[in-house]
Design an enzyme around this catalytic site. Sequence first.
Site: not given
Ligand code: IPE
Ligand code: IPE
Ligand code: MG
Length: 224
Positions: A12, A60, A179
């Site tokens: 993340d 996502n 999580l």
């Molecule tokens: C979790 O990250 C999903 C992945 C890393 C693929 P998100 O950025 O989507 O999680 P939330 O929405 O902040 O909980």
């Molecule tokens: C990568 O990080 C996780 C994926 C869904 C690929 P994010 O795209 O959630 O990045 P932040 O949390 O918005 O910085």
């Molecule tokens: Mg994120």
Amino acid sequence: MNPIKHVAIIMDGNGRWGINRGKSRNFGHKAGIKTVEKIIKESLKKKIRYLTLYAFSTENWKRPKNEINYLFSLLDSFLSSKIEELNNEKIRLFIIGKKKFNKKLIRLLNFSEKLTSSNKRMQINLALNYGSKSEIINTVNYLKIKKLKINEKNITKNLYTQNIPDPDILIRTGNRKRLSNFLLWQLAYSEIFFEKKLWPDFNEKDYNKILSMFKKTKRNFGKI
Ligand code: IPE
Ligand code: IPE
Ligand code: MG
């Protein structure tokens, strides 16, 4: 010293990394690929048998179309250019999640899984369109249809992760302590490490620090 068979990672922080640099969220996603490569190499060095990477959650899909498309184009170019190399390194690629994508991507994923299916040095479980709640619900429904007992053993072996041992370690980068619908069943006894660094900044040294902290942790599994 605890042995490490399985490491799971919520990668993340890509979007924030891009924005922090005055660029786009997609710029951050692209940078994140380099960290994926570093962590795969380091996991091979450390002889970790299973590495599970959360790349795209069922939630996502709520992101803007341009970001979703970009993420899948990155996946496409990563696999197209690296799958031979992964195969030569005797790495197996295994997808967890529902393969509901365009035909071209499904073909590439199936090809990559098939090509590497007999490799035993390391297995990368790539979580794509993965959601833990729906995984559990689908499993329970499947057991009901098959008239199988709904017990711990049957649920465990019918999840996407089937016979893969549960993660010893979960790492989440990006300074968020949650999580996000990842491996809720499988993480029941995992050691969880929340890392402040954003995924593109995470490196081998940070990873090794976590691995050695884990090795020294006393795991109880309910015992004393
Ligand atoms: C979790 O990250 C999903 C992945 C890393 C693929 P998100 O950025 O989507 O999680 P939330 O929405 O902040 O909980
Ligand atoms: C990568 O990080 C996780 C994926 C869904 C690929 P994010 O795209 O959630 O990045 P932040 O949390 O918005 O910085
Ligand atoms: Mg994120």
